[in-house]
Design a protein around this motif. Structure first.
Motif, PDB file in Angstrom:
ATOM      1  N   ARG A  28       0.881  -1.205  -0.050  1.00 19.99           N
ATOM      2  CA  ARG A  28      -0.161   0.037   0.057  1.00 19.99           C
ATOM      3  C   ARG A  28       0.794   1.314  -0.071  1.00 19.99           C
ATOM      4  O   ARG A  28       0.788   2.352  -0.729  1.00 19.99           O
ATOM      5  N   ALA A  29       1.842   1.109   0.770  1.00 21.17           N
ATOM      6  CA  ALA A  29       2.831   2.312   0.774  1.00 21.17           C
ATOM      7  C   ALA A  29       3.292   2.648  -0.710  1.00 21.17           C
ATOM      8  O   ALA A  29       3.471   3.656  -0.824  1.00 21.17           O
ATOM      9  N   VAL A  30       3.864   1.564  -1.190  1.00 21.93           N
ATOM     10  CA  VAL A  30       4.556   1.527  -2.622  1.00 21.93           C
ATOM     11  C   VAL A  30       3.354   2.408  -3.382  1.00 21.93           C
ATOM     12  O   VAL A  30       3.531   3.433  -4.235  1.00 21.93           O
ATOM     13  N   ALA A  31       1.985   1.839  -3.506  1.00 19.57           N
ATOM     14  CA  ALA A  31       0.972   2.449  -4.448  1.00 19.57           C
ATOM     15  C   ALA A  31       0.889   3.812  -4.096  1.00 19.57           C
ATOM     16  O   ALA A  31       0.783   4.574  -4.958  1.00 19.57           O
ATOM     17  N   LEU A  32       0.767   4.144  -2.716  1.00 20.98           N
ATOM     18  CA  LEU A  32       0.560   5.629  -2.395  1.00 20.98           C
ATOM     19  C   LEU A  32       1.519   6.543  -2.984  1.00 20.98           C
ATOM     20  O   LEU A  32       1.479   7.625  -3.525  1.00 20.98           O
ATOM     21  N   ALA A  33       2.895   5.986  -2.604  1.00 25.75           N
ATOM     22  CA  ALA A  33       4.028   6.911  -2.843  1.00 25.75           C
ATOM     23  C   ALA A  33       4.103   7.311  -4.300  1.00 25.75           C
ATOM     24  O   ALA A  33       4.669   8.244  -4.915  1.00 25.75           O
ATOM     25  N   LYS A  34       4.110   5.945  -5.284  1.00 26.78           N
ATOM     26  CA  LYS A  34       4.057   5.866  -6.775  1.00 26.78           C
ATOM     27  C   LYS A  34       3.136   6.916  -7.274  1.00 26.78           C
ATOM     28  O   LYS A  34       3.490   7.902  -8.127  1.00 26.78           O
ATOM     29  N   ARG A  35       1.812   6.919  -6.939  1.00 27.00           N
ATOM     30  CA  ARG A  35       1.075   7.994  -7.475  1.00 27.00           C
ATOM     31  C   ARG A  35       1.418   9.364  -6.850  1.00 27.00           C
ATOM     32  O   ARG A  35       1.297  10.339  -7.724  1.00 27.00           O
ATOM     33  N   LEU A  36       1.871   9.727  -5.810  1.00 26.34           N
ATOM     34  CA  LEU A  36       2.210  10.972  -5.486  1.00 26.34           C
ATOM     35  C   LEU A  36       3.497  11.526  -6.238  1.00 26.34           C
ATOM     36  O   LEU A  36       3.599  12.436  -6.825  1.00 26.34           O
ATOM     37  N   VAL A  37       4.434  10.418  -6.412  1.00 29.80           N
ATOM     38  CA  VAL A  37       5.500  10.910  -7.309  1.00 29.80           C
ATOM     39  C   VAL A  37       5.404  11.040  -8.701  1.00 29.80           C
ATOM     40  O   VAL A  37       5.919  12.008  -9.379  1.00 29.80           O
ATOM     41  N   THR A  38       4.018  10.340  -9.109  1.00 31.06           N
ATOM     42  CA  THR A  38       3.714  10.522 -10.648  1.00 31.06           C
ATOM     43  C   THR A  38       3.360  11.915 -10.809  1.00 31.06           C
ATOM     44  O   THR A  38       3.541  12.804 -11.656  1.00 31.06           O
ATOM     45  N   GLU A  39       2.348  12.222  -9.545  1.00 36.80           N
ATOM     46  CA  GLU A  39       1.553  13.808  -9.524  1.00 36.80           C
ATOM     47  C   GLU A  39       2.643  14.908  -9.380  1.00 36.80           C
ATOM     48  O   GLU A  39       2.447  15.876  -9.972  1.00 36.80           O
ATOM     49  N   THR A  40       3.550  14.705  -8.497  1.00 40.63           N
ATOM     50  CA  THR A  40       4.552  15.592  -8.231  1.00 40.63           C
ATOM     51  C   THR A  40       5.995  15.282  -8.252  1.00 40.63           C
ATOM     52  O   THR A  40       6.849  14.988  -7.249  1.00 40.63           O
ATOM     53  N   PRO A  41       6.572  14.997  -9.482  1.00 41.66           N
ATOM     54  CA  PRO A  41       7.855  14.410  -9.982  1.00 41.66           C
ATOM     55  C   PRO A  41       9.120  15.152  -8.917  1.00 41.66           C
ATOM     56  O   PRO A  41       9.976  14.525  -8.840  1.00 41.66           O
ATOM     57  N   LEU A  42       9.077  16.376  -8.738  1.00 36.50           N
ATOM     58  CA  LEU A  42      10.087  16.847  -8.142  1.00 36.50           C
ATOM     59  C   LEU A  42      10.147  17.095  -6.605  1.00 36.50           C
ATOM     60  O   LEU A  42      10.698  17.339  -6.141  1.00 36.50           O
ATOM     61  N   ASP A  43       9.113  16.328  -6.037  1.00 39.23           N
ATOM     62  CA  ASP A  43       8.744  16.435  -4.424  1.00 39.23           C
ATOM     63  C   ASP A  43       9.756  15.234  -3.879  1.00 39.23           C
ATOM     64  O   ASP A  43       9.487  14.138  -3.941  1.00 39.23           O
ATOM     65  N   GLU A  44      10.712  15.802  -3.107  1.00 36.47           N
ATOM     66  CA  GLU A  44      11.850  14.919  -2.457  1.00 36.47           C
ATOM     67  C   GLU A  44      11.044  14.117  -1.375  1.00 36.47           C
ATOM     68  O   GLU A  44      11.295  12.974  -1.311  1.00 36.47           O
ATOM     69  N   PRO A  45      10.416  14.366  -0.557  1.00 30.86           N
ATOM     70  CA  PRO A  45       9.698  13.556   0.521  1.00 30.86           C
ATOM     71  C   PRO A  45       8.933  12.630  -0.114  1.00 30.86           C
ATOM     72  O   PRO A  45       9.002  11.460   0.352  1.00 30.86           O
ATOM     73  N   ALA A  46       8.093  12.874  -1.202  1.00 31.07           N
ATOM     74  CA  ALA A  46       7.455  11.731  -2.302  1.00 31.07           C
ATOM     75  C   ALA A  46       8.261  10.505  -2.532  1.00 31.07           C
ATOM     76  O   ALA A  46       8.312   9.284  -2.283  1.00 31.07           O
ATOM     77  N   HIS A  47       9.633  11.046  -2.867  1.00 27.91           N
ATOM     78  CA  HIS A  47      10.475  10.236  -3.393  1.00 27.91           C
ATOM     79  C   HIS A  47      11.370   9.398  -2.367  1.00 27.91           C
ATOM     80  O   HIS A  47      11.575   8.146  -2.453  1.00 27.91           O
ATOM     81  N   GLU A  48      11.518   9.972  -1.180  1.00 31.39           N
ATOM     82  CA  GLU A  48      12.035   9.372  -0.196  1.00 31.39           C
ATOM     83  C   GLU A  48      11.173   8.321   0.380  1.00 31.39           C
ATOM     84  O   GLU A  48      11.530   7.262   0.571  1.00 31.39           O
ATOM     85  N   THR A  49       9.703   8.471   0.582  1.00 29.84           N
ATOM     86  CA  THR A  49       8.698   7.564   1.014  1.00 29.84           C
ATOM     87  C   THR A  49       8.571   6.501   0.040  1.00 29.84           C
ATOM     88  O   THR A  49       8.534   5.333   0.506  1.00 29.84           O
ATOM     89  N   LEU A  50       8.797   6.636  -1.249  1.00 31.65           N
ATOM     90  CA  LEU A  50       8.728   5.740  -2.315  1.00 31.65           C
ATOM     91  C   LEU A  50       9.897   4.804  -2.129  1.00 31.65           C
ATOM     92  O   LEU A  50       9.937   3.473  -2.115  1.00 31.65           O
ATOM     93  N   LEU A  51      11.005   5.122  -1.997  1.00 32.60           N
ATOM     94  CA  LEU A  51      12.259   4.418  -1.661  1.00 32.60           C
ATOM     95  C   LEU A  51      12.539   3.502  -0.437  1.00 32.60           C
ATOM     96  O   LEU A  51      12.490   2.237  -0.716  1.00 32.60           O
ATOM     97  N   ARG A  52      11.736   4.178   0.595  1.00 27.66           N
ATOM     98  CA  ARG A  52      11.658   3.328   1.776  1.00 27.66           C
ATOM     99  C   ARG A  52      10.615   2.317   1.526  1.00 27.66           C
ATOM    100  O   ARG A  52      10.848   1.082   2.170  1.00 27.66           O
ATOM    101  N   ALA A  53       9.438   2.635   1.063  1.00 31.75           N
ATOM    102  CA  ALA A  53       8.382   1.582   0.635  1.00 31.75           C
ATOM    103  C   ALA A  53       8.984   0.506  -0.124  1.00 31.75           C
ATOM    104  O   ALA A  53       8.722  -0.627   0.130  1.00 31.75           O
ATOM    105  N   LEU A  54       9.291   0.942  -1.215  1.00 34.39           N
ATOM    106  CA  LEU A  54      10.121  -0.107  -2.133  1.00 34.39           C
ATOM    107  C   LEU A  54      11.140  -1.100  -1.476  1.00 34.39           C
ATOM    108  O   LEU A  54      10.995  -2.395  -1.719  1.00 34.39           O
TER     109      LEU A  54
END
Length: 166
Positions: free
Chosen positions: A133-159
């Motif tokens: 679920r964390a991956v799905a949420l973070a991926k969607r957010l990274v897609t919407e806001t590709p320059l958002d560092e906290p979103a990328h950090e969350t995606l990396l932790r989730a992956l």
């Protein structure tokens, strides 16, 4: 709110000739949607909303703040509930692309709070062991806001939590 301010916020610098008539139609529709819970009163100074209570935007921000407080206090279950409650209030594009300066500022603020709520919910999912679920949420957010560092950090932790460190 004065008619001039409403027109300026809805159409910015290029209001159509029918702007005031359109505002009257919008207010009429708003009155029928709000009845009986609230009322829009008109007068020489403009329009006022009476009896509406807390707005969705205020409740949304309060729920997100509460979610972060609960997460920081070590309660990811109730924090996740708060983030979920906040995100269920979200319906579509903020202000549907309308655009005076104040609406643009409010849109940016609310979109930022929505981003924070999504990140908070993804972090709760991680804390609760739901990496998918964390991956799905973070991926969607990274897609919407590709320059958002906290979103990328969350995606990396989730992956990484999902065993996808590569």
């Amino acid at each position: 709110v004065s008619m001039a301010r409403i027109v300026a916020e809805l159409w910015d610098e290029r209001p159509p000739p029918s702007a005031q008539a359109t505002v009257h139609v919008y207010v009429s529709r708003l009155r029928s949607l709000l009845r009986p819970h609230a009322a829009v009163r008109g007068g020489p100074a403009g329009y006022a909303l009476e009896g509406a209570g807390e707005s969705d935007a205020a409740r949304f921000a309060r729920l997100v703040d509460d979610g972060y407080r609960r997460h920081e206090a070590g309660d990811p279950h109730s924090a996740a509930d708060r983030f979920d409650a906040a995100l269920t209030l979200w319906r579509g594009e903020t202000f549907a692309g309308q655009g005076g300066a104040e609406l643009r500022a409010a849109r940016a603020r609310l979109d930022g709070i929505r981003r924070d709520a999504t990140i908070g919910r993804a972090r709760c999912a991680l804390a609760l062991g739901d990496a998918r679920r964390a991956v799905a949420l973070a991926k969607r957010l990274v897609t919407e806001t590709p320059l958002d560092e906290p979103a990328h950090e969350t995606l990396l932790r989730a992956l990484d939590a999902a065993g996808r460190s590569a």
